[in-house]
Design a protein around this motif. Structure first.
Motif, PDB file in Angstrom:
ATOM      1  N   ARG A  69       0.850  -1.169  -0.028  1.00  0.00           N
ATOM      2  CA  ARG A  69       0.029  -0.066   0.134  1.00  0.00           C
ATOM      3  C   ARG A  69       0.979   1.237   0.126  1.00  0.00           C
ATOM      4  O   ARG A  69       2.011   1.197   0.632  1.00  0.00           O
ATOM      5  CB  ARG A  69      -1.026  -0.001   1.179  1.00  0.00           C
ATOM      6  CG  ARG A  69      -2.011  -1.053   1.098  1.00  0.00           C
ATOM      7  CD  ARG A  69      -2.746  -1.037   2.503  1.00  0.00           C
ATOM      8  NE  ARG A  69      -3.939  -2.171   2.431  1.00  0.00           N
ATOM      9  CZ  ARG A  69      -4.463  -2.573   3.429  1.00  0.00           C
ATOM     10  NH1 ARG A  69      -4.681  -1.758   4.835  1.00  0.00           N
ATOM     11  NH2 ARG A  69      -5.677  -3.411   3.080  1.00  0.00           N
ATOM     12  N   SER A 119       4.100   4.220   3.030  1.00  0.00           N
ATOM     13  CA  SER A 119       4.042   2.817   2.337  1.00  0.00           C
ATOM     14  C   SER A 119       3.764   1.872   3.454  1.00  0.00           C
ATOM     15  O   SER A 119       4.683   1.939   4.458  1.00  0.00           O
ATOM     16  CB  SER A 119       5.109   2.819   1.396  1.00  0.00           C
ATOM     17  OG  SER A 119       6.535   2.600   2.080  1.00  0.00           O
ATOM     18  N   LEU A 154      -3.119   5.048   5.476  1.00  0.00           N
ATOM     19  CA  LEU A 154      -3.017   3.409   4.718  1.00  0.00           C
ATOM     20  C   LEU A 154      -4.074   2.667   5.359  1.00  0.00           C
ATOM     21  O   LEU A 154      -4.444   2.603   6.406  1.00  0.00           O
ATOM     22  CB  LEU A 154      -1.681   2.731   5.039  1.00  0.00           C
ATOM     23  CG  LEU A 154      -0.327   3.494   4.527  1.00  0.00           C
ATOM     24  CD1 LEU A 154       0.844   2.567   4.629  1.00  0.00           C
ATOM     25  CD2 LEU A 154      -0.512   3.562   2.839  1.00  0.00           C
ATOM     26  N   ARG A 208      -3.624   7.217  -3.430  1.00  0.00           N
ATOM     27  CA  ARG A 208      -3.500   6.148  -2.647  1.00  0.00           C
ATOM     28  C   ARG A 208      -3.497   5.085  -3.549  1.00  0.00           C
ATOM     29  O   ARG A 208      -4.283   5.127  -4.575  1.00  0.00           O
ATOM     30  CB  ARG A 208      -4.693   6.236  -1.753  1.00  0.00           C
ATOM     31  CG  ARG A 208      -4.566   7.121  -0.419  1.00  0.00           C
ATOM     32  CD  ARG A 208      -5.647   6.908   0.565  1.00  0.00           C
ATOM     33  NE  ARG A 208      -5.792   5.287   1.095  1.00  0.00           N
ATOM     34  CZ  ARG A 208      -7.122   4.984   1.513  1.00  0.00           C
ATOM     35  NH1 ARG A 208      -8.050   5.789   1.370  1.00  0.00           N
ATOM     36  NH2 ARG A 208      -6.926   3.708   2.006  1.00  0.00           N
ATOM     37  N   ASN A 210      -3.443   0.672  -3.449  1.00  0.00           N
ATOM     38  CA  ASN A 210      -3.442  -0.697  -2.832  1.00  0.00           C
ATOM     39  C   ASN A 210      -3.275  -1.815  -3.596  1.00  0.00           C
ATOM     40  O   ASN A 210      -4.032  -1.986  -4.519  1.00  0.00           O
ATOM     41  CB  ASN A 210      -4.851  -0.793  -1.812  1.00  0.00           C
ATOM     42  CG  ASN A 210      -4.781  -0.115  -0.599  1.00  0.00           C
ATOM     43  OD1 ASN A 210      -3.832   0.761  -0.365  1.00  0.00           O
ATOM     44  ND2 ASN A 210      -5.855  -0.048   0.084  1.00  0.00           N
TER      45      ASN A 210
END
Length: 253
Positions: A69, A119, A154, A208, A210
């Motif tokens: 992520r 991260s 995150l 963002r 993922n």
């Protein structure tokens, strides 16, 4: 080409100074999103190498470290020919994820802060592809740092029910890295390439991303999105025949 690398007196923060080159930029002469991901991923590898933990050494010890992520707060993107300093440090790990912070500053402009990032990384057995708890990673002293981060935390990304199919692409040879799957920076290219032209040129403020399932050579990747102009937000979903490959949110000015 890197101009120099050094570690700060705290023994934790690792810096690398470089220049933003023409080939790293969009037609707007600013660093591309995929280059942002590449630079921050590469400096994470270099920081570990500086500690004696090269990728080759880690593989010999039965460890691969894969980004899971990322979150970036973008105040402004670095511009062509600017000298920048990319800084990284390891943060306090969670049970199954290593954590890492980033800062990019403009050396030419009194170290103006351009980008901050956070991260998460998974420890994986490279042969079995099984996740290893971070407590079993004893090759370095674990970090206890938790620096304040002003961007999106995150976590899970909420995917709207209404999605529009934007693009399909097949994973090609040049997308694959030495871990045998699509390099993490390539997903940013997939996202930007799939967007309508009006949104490709937006001034992005937050990213963002993922990573859910590795996209492999020859797989078809379908990209869907929900664009919300009132929120200045784009939610993106990438899927292969095996299910969700990645999820992302972009915000813009």
């Amino acid at each position: 080409m890197n101009l120099y690398s050094n570690r700060e007196e705290d023994g934790i923060t690792f810096n690398q100074q470089s220049q933003v080159y023409f080939s790293q930029c969009t037609k707007n002469r600013t660093l591309s999103i995929n280059e942002l991901l590449r630079l921050t991923s590469d400096i994470a590898v270099e920081e570990y190498r500086d500690c004696g933990l090269s990728r080759e050494f880690l593989l010999e010890k039965g460890f691969a470290i894969l980004v899971s992520r990322v979150s970036f707060k973008i105040f402004r993107m670095p511009r062509e020919n600017e000298k920048i300093c990319i800084s990284t440090w390891e943060e306090k790990a969670e049970a199954l994820q290593l954590k890492r912070g980033y800062k990019i500053t403009c050396v030419d402009n009194k170290n103006e802060v351009l980008v901050l990032g956070l991260s998460a990384w998974l420890l994986v057995n490279p042969e079995l592809r099984k996740i290893i708890p971070t407590k079993n990673f004893t090759l370095r002293n674990p970090s206890s740092i938790q620096r304040e981060y002003p961007g999106e935390k995150l976590g899970k990304i909420s995917i709207p029910q209404e999605l529009t199919h934007l693009a399909s692409r097949t994973i090609q040879f040049s997308d694959i890295d030495a871990n045998g799957h699509t390099n993490n920076s390539r997903y940013a290219s997939f996202i930007i390439d799939s967007l309508p032209e009006d949104f490709q040129n937006k001034d992005f403020t937050d990213l963002r991303l993922n990573y859910s399932k590795e996209a492999m050579l020859g797989q078809k990747l379908d990209i869907f999105a929900n664009i919300e102009p009132s929120l200045k937000q784009i939610t993106i979903l990438g899927k292969t025949e095996e299910g969700t490959s990645f999820e992302s949110v972009l915000r813009y000015r």
